[in-house]
Design a protein around this motif. Sequence first.
Motif, PDB file in Angstrom:
ATOM      1  N   TRP A 170     -14.805 -33.925   4.260  1.00 39.87           N
ATOM      2  CA  TRP A 170     -15.892 -34.650   3.578  1.00 39.87           C
ATOM      3  C   TRP A 170     -15.344 -35.490   2.415  1.00 39.87           C
ATOM      4  CZ3 TRP A 170     -17.344 -33.414   7.781  1.00 39.87           C
ATOM      5  CH2 TRP A 170     -18.463 -32.716   8.171  1.00 39.87           C
ATOM      6  N   GLY A 171     -14.353 -34.951   1.707  1.00 32.91           N
ATOM      7  CA  GLY A 171     -13.725 -35.733   0.652  1.00 32.91           C
ATOM      8  C   GLY A 171     -13.072 -36.992   1.204  1.00 32.91           C
ATOM      9  N   GLU A 172     -12.411 -36.846   2.355  1.00 34.75           N
ATOM     10  CA  GLU A 172     -11.790 -38.008   3.011  1.00 34.75           C
ATOM     11  C   GLU A 172     -12.858 -38.994   3.472  1.00 34.75           C
ATOM     12  OE1 GLU A 172      -9.267 -40.753   4.807  1.00 34.75           O
ATOM     13  OE2 GLU A 172      -8.850 -39.196   3.300  1.00 34.75           O
ATOM     14  N   LEU A 173     -13.965 -38.483   3.998  1.00 31.59           N
ATOM     15  CA  LEU A 173     -15.037 -39.361   4.464  1.00 31.59           C
ATOM     16  C   LEU A 173     -15.581 -40.211   3.315  1.00 31.59           C
ATOM     17  CD1 LEU A 173     -17.099 -40.366   6.519  1.00 31.59           C
ATOM     18  CD2 LEU A 173     -18.476 -38.315   6.037  1.00 31.59           C
ATOM     19  N   MET A 174     -15.855 -39.583   2.181  1.00 32.33           N
ATOM     20  CA  MET A 174     -16.400 -40.345   1.054  1.00 32.33           C
ATOM     21  C   MET A 174     -15.388 -41.356   0.529  1.00 32.33           C
ATOM     22  SD  MET A 174     -19.476 -39.359   0.949  1.00 32.33           S
ATOM     23  CE  MET A 174     -20.281 -39.704  -0.620  1.00 32.33           C
ATOM     24  N   LYS A 175     -14.117 -41.006   0.602  1.00 34.36           N
ATOM     25  CA  LYS A 175     -13.063 -41.955   0.213  1.00 34.36           C
ATOM     26  C   LYS A 175     -13.065 -43.159   1.139  1.00 34.36           C
ATOM     27  CE  LYS A 175      -8.019 -42.212  -0.322  1.00 34.36           C
ATOM     28  NZ  LYS A 175      -6.747 -41.436  -0.212  1.00 34.36           N
ATOM     29  N   ARG A 176     -13.184 -42.911   2.455  1.00 28.82           N
ATOM     30  CA  ARG A 176     -13.196 -44.016   3.418  1.00 28.82           C
ATOM     31  C   ARG A 176     -14.401 -44.922   3.221  1.00 28.82           C
ATOM     32  NH1 ARG A 176     -11.284 -41.496   9.271  1.00 28.82           N
ATOM     33  NH2 ARG A 176      -9.390 -40.491   8.465  1.00 28.82           N
ATOM     34  N   LEU A 177     -15.493 -44.335   2.775  1.00 35.27           N
ATOM     35  CA  LEU A 177     -16.691 -45.132   2.534  1.00 35.27           C
ATOM     36  C   LEU A 177     -16.596 -45.939   1.245  1.00 35.27           C
ATOM     37  CD1 LEU A 177     -19.430 -42.582   3.667  1.00 35.27           C
ATOM     38  CD2 LEU A 177     -18.772 -44.706   4.817  1.00 35.27           C
ATOM     39  N   GLY A 178     -15.542 -45.724   0.505  1.00 37.80           N
ATOM     40  CA  GLY A 178     -15.304 -46.507  -0.707  1.00 37.80           C
ATOM     41  C   GLY A 178     -16.014 -45.994  -1.935  1.00 37.80           C
ATOM     42  N   TYR A 179     -16.500 -44.756  -1.890  1.00 37.81           N
ATOM     43  CA  TYR A 179     -17.219 -44.213  -3.041  1.00 37.81           C
ATOM     44  C   TYR A 179     -16.238 -43.591  -4.032  1.00 37.81           C
ATOM     45  CZ  TYR A 179     -21.597 -44.902  -0.519  1.00 37.81           C
ATOM     46  OH  TYR A 179     -22.675 -45.465   0.138  1.00 37.81           O
ATOM     47  N   TRP A 189     -24.489 -23.004   5.481  1.00 46.01           N
ATOM     48  CA  TRP A 189     -23.065 -23.370   5.549  1.00 46.01           C
ATOM     49  C   TRP A 189     -22.774 -24.578   4.668  1.00 46.01           C
ATOM     50  CZ3 TRP A 189     -19.509 -20.238   6.881  1.00 46.01           C
ATOM     51  CH2 TRP A 189     -19.679 -19.319   7.914  1.00 46.01           C
ATOM     52  N   GLY A 190     -23.749 -25.484   4.581  1.00 44.10           N
ATOM     53  CA  GLY A 190     -23.554 -26.651   3.733  1.00 44.10           C
ATOM     54  C   GLY A 190     -23.326 -26.284   2.286  1.00 44.10           C
ATOM     55  N   ALA A 191     -23.941 -25.175   1.826  1.00 42.67           N
ATOM     56  CA  ALA A 191     -23.720 -24.721   0.457  1.00 42.67           C
ATOM     57  C   ALA A 191     -22.289 -24.228   0.279  1.00 42.67           C
ATOM     58  CB  ALA A 191     -24.706 -23.605   0.112  1.00 42.67           C
ATOM     59  N   ILE A 192     -21.767 -23.564   1.300  1.00 42.81           N
ATOM     60  CA  ILE A 192     -20.392 -23.063   1.228  1.00 42.81           C
ATOM     61  C   ILE A 192     -19.409 -24.233   1.243  1.00 42.81           C
ATOM     62  CG2 ILE A 192     -18.669 -21.651   2.417  1.00 42.81           C
ATOM     63  CD1 ILE A 192     -21.061 -19.943   3.439  1.00 42.81           C
ATOM     64  N   VAL A 193     -19.634 -25.187   2.142  1.00 42.54           N
ATOM     65  CA  VAL A 193     -18.773 -26.382   2.187  1.00 42.54           C
ATOM     66  C   VAL A 193     -18.835 -27.127   0.861  1.00 42.54           C
ATOM     67  CG1 VAL A 193     -18.461 -28.639   3.283  1.00 42.54           C
ATOM     68  CG2 VAL A 193     -18.923 -26.619   4.695  1.00 42.54           C
ATOM     69  N   THR A 194     -20.036 -27.245   0.303  1.00 42.69           N
ATOM     70  CA  THR A 194     -20.201 -27.968  -0.956  1.00 42.69           C
ATOM     71  C   THR A 194     -19.526 -27.237  -2.107  1.00 42.69           C
ATOM     72  OG1 THR A 194     -22.254 -28.970  -0.169  1.00 42.69           O
ATOM     73  CG2 THR A 194     -21.919 -28.904  -2.545  1.00 42.69           C
ATOM     74  N   ASP A 195     -19.659 -25.908  -2.162  1.00 40.36           N
ATOM     75  CA  ASP A 195     -18.934 -25.127  -3.169  1.00 40.36           C
ATOM     76  C   ASP A 195     -17.428 -25.373  -3.070  1.00 40.36           C
ATOM     77  OD1 ASP A 195     -20.797 -23.859  -4.727  1.00 40.36           O
ATOM     78  OD2 ASP A 195     -20.506 -21.863  -3.892  1.00 40.36           O
ATOM     79  N   LEU A 196     -16.925 -25.396  -1.831  1.00 38.65           N
ATOM     80  CA  LEU A 196     -15.482 -25.577  -1.642  1.00 38.65           C
ATOM     81  C   LEU A 196     -15.042 -26.991  -2.015  1.00 38.65           C
ATOM     82  CD1 LEU A 196     -15.061 -23.520   1.641  1.00 38.65           C
ATOM     83  CD2 LEU A 196     -14.271 -22.888  -0.647  1.00 38.65           C
ATOM     84  N   MET A 197     -15.903 -27.973  -1.826  1.00 34.53           N
ATOM     85  CA  MET A 197     -15.607 -29.310  -2.347  1.00 34.53           C
ATOM     86  C   MET A 197     -15.481 -29.241  -3.861  1.00 34.53           C
ATOM     87  SD  MET A 197     -18.029 -31.893  -0.111  1.00 34.53           S
ATOM     88  CE  MET A 197     -17.247 -33.384  -0.793  1.00 34.53           C
ATOM     89  N   GLY A 198     -16.378 -28.456  -4.492  1.00 28.19           N
ATOM     90  CA  GLY A 198     -16.303 -28.291  -5.944  1.00 28.19           C
ATOM     91  C   GLY A 198     -15.010 -27.642  -6.382  1.00 28.19           C
ATOM     92  N   VAL A 199     -14.488 -26.738  -5.564  1.00 31.04           N
ATOM     93  CA  VAL A 199     -13.208 -26.096  -5.869  1.00 31.04           C
ATOM     94  C   VAL A 199     -12.057 -27.089  -5.685  1.00 31.04           C
ATOM     95  CG1 VAL A 199     -11.582 -24.297  -5.157  1.00 31.04           C
ATOM     96  CG2 VAL A 199     -14.030 -23.789  -5.270  1.00 31.04           C
ATOM     97  N   GLN A 200     -12.104 -27.852  -4.599  1.00 32.85           N
ATOM     98  CA  GLN A 200     -11.026 -28.794  -4.284  1.00 32.85           C
ATOM     99  C   GLN A 200     -11.019 -30.004  -5.205  1.00 32.85           C
ATOM    100  OE1 GLN A 200     -11.729 -29.749  -0.163  1.00 32.85           O
ATOM    101  NE2 GLN A 200     -11.470 -27.626   0.511  1.00 32.85           N
ATOM    102  N   PRO A 202     -12.141 -33.254  -4.900  1.00 37.75           N
ATOM    103  CA  PRO A 202     -11.612 -34.521  -4.388  1.00 37.75           C
ATOM    104  C   PRO A 202     -11.919 -35.655  -5.358  1.00 37.75           C
ATOM    105  CG  PRO A 202     -13.608 -33.899  -3.230  1.00 37.75           C
ATOM    106  CD  PRO A 202     -13.220 -32.718  -4.061  1.00 37.75           C
ATOM    107  N   GLU A 203     -11.074 -36.640  -5.343  1.00 37.21           N
ATOM    108  CA  GLU A 203     -11.255 -37.765  -6.255  1.00 37.21           C
ATOM    109  C   GLU A 203     -12.634 -38.392  -6.068  1.00 37.21           C
ATOM    110  OE1 GLU A 203      -9.038 -41.984  -7.482  1.00 37.21           O
ATOM    111  OE2 GLU A 203      -8.225 -40.702  -5.882  1.00 37.21           O
ATOM    112  N   GLY A 204     -13.367 -38.553  -7.151  1.00 34.48           N
ATOM    113  CA  GLY A 204     -14.686 -39.169  -7.105  1.00 34.48           C
ATOM    114  C   GLY A 204     -15.838 -38.183  -7.179  1.00 34.48           C
ATOM    115  N   LEU A 205     -15.616 -36.918  -6.815  1.00 38.65           N
ATOM    116  CA  LEU A 205     -16.705 -35.938  -6.855  1.00 38.65           C
ATOM    117  C   LEU A 205     -16.993 -35.550  -8.304  1.00 38.65           C
ATOM    118  CD1 LEU A 205     -18.686 -34.102  -5.285  1.00 38.65           C
ATOM    119  CD2 LEU A 205     -16.892 -32.342  -5.295  1.00 38.65           C
TER     120      LEU A 205
END
Length: 406
Positions: A170-179, A189-200, A202-205
């Motif tokens: 998802w971090g790569e996807l948002m990067k490709r979209l130029g955000y 599951w989306g909450a778990i994925v989102t929590d893990l994005m918060g841990v990772q 990614p640039e821009g989040l």
Amino acid sequence: MEIYMSAALEATTIRPFTFEFPDSELEELRRRILATRWPEKETVADQSQGTQLATIKELARYWAEEYDWRKVEARLKAVPHFITEIDGLDIHFIHVRSKHENALPLIVTHGWPGSIIEQLKLIEPLTDPEAHGGSAEDAFHVVIPSMPGYGFSGKPTSTGWNPDRMARAWGELMKRLGYTKYAAQGGDWGAIVTDLMGVQEPEGLVGIHTNMAGVVPPAIEAAIAAGNPLPSDAVLANDEEKAAVGQLNFVYRHVAYAYMMGSRPQSLTAFADSPVGLAAFMLDHDRDSLDLISRAFAGQNEGLTRDDVLDNITLFWLTNTGVSASRLYWENTVASIPFFGVKGVKLPVAVSVFPDELYQAPKSWAEQAYPNLIHYNRLPKGGHFAAWEQTELFVNEVRTGLRSLR
């Protein structure tokens, strides 16, 4: 080499995506529904044995005789769909930009037994807030991906597509979209994925919103999941924490579907053969949601309608993703990522607690789990599928919870 590079670049570009289900597939679905061989009625007067026969029979009758897939198909086709290859797998997503250029980009992730159908109701109020009780300052650009193995995304052919890997994708996807600045939202599951994005991080989040917060102290979740007494040094400081422990004890004792998918997903081959079998299993996610859906098929609409439920199940059937979606539970069992436990998010977090969620996250735990908690609110109604069921309340929570991050 030039040919290889060209193919690789083409795969990773963002491409428009279209879909079409011919009448013959819908006719075959109806034939299979009508050919269902039914079991006998349950031997209890409640839902303690699972989806009741009267509920699933009425669902099948409505599905075969009255339901019209083409209605939701038209709604799906009215929004832009795209696909791109990330980490070797095709990822499908809806991407709707607001007319307000200063809108905050937001990636929203569904769960199981959900799909992008859950988030369709969110698109207009998030992207066009002025038409839905908000102001231009509340606008979002919305990205809604289908998780691997779900809907129109690719089905993994090898292991490893767990929530952590999805978060990186998802971090790569948002990067490709130029955000270069965006937020993330998720439930189930989306909450778990989102929590893990918060841990990772990614640039821009810049922050996340969750409606199934991962805040349970590790020792407490481990004990409850194993069916053991709480650790002797575990202190429950208030009634909210005590209630949460009781709710979690109930959840872990009544998630047979999760244990089955987490250990033997390939044994669920009947999902690809029987639409009614698939539906009966998908309905039995949690007690309150099953109650809500059962009432809908008994003629009482309280947030979710019969069509809402069948829109989602029909997408699973037409894309034949009953088994491939189930494997996420197996992947997470291998990865040992806790469902409700603390992940270590340091970014700003907004938490919305709906009363019929699997458990109601106590504020005290949320403050410990999310040191940068920017919003916490307990809602008066709504359950596990909050975005789908109580869209107005949910949208207001997203607007309010993420407002300080703009």
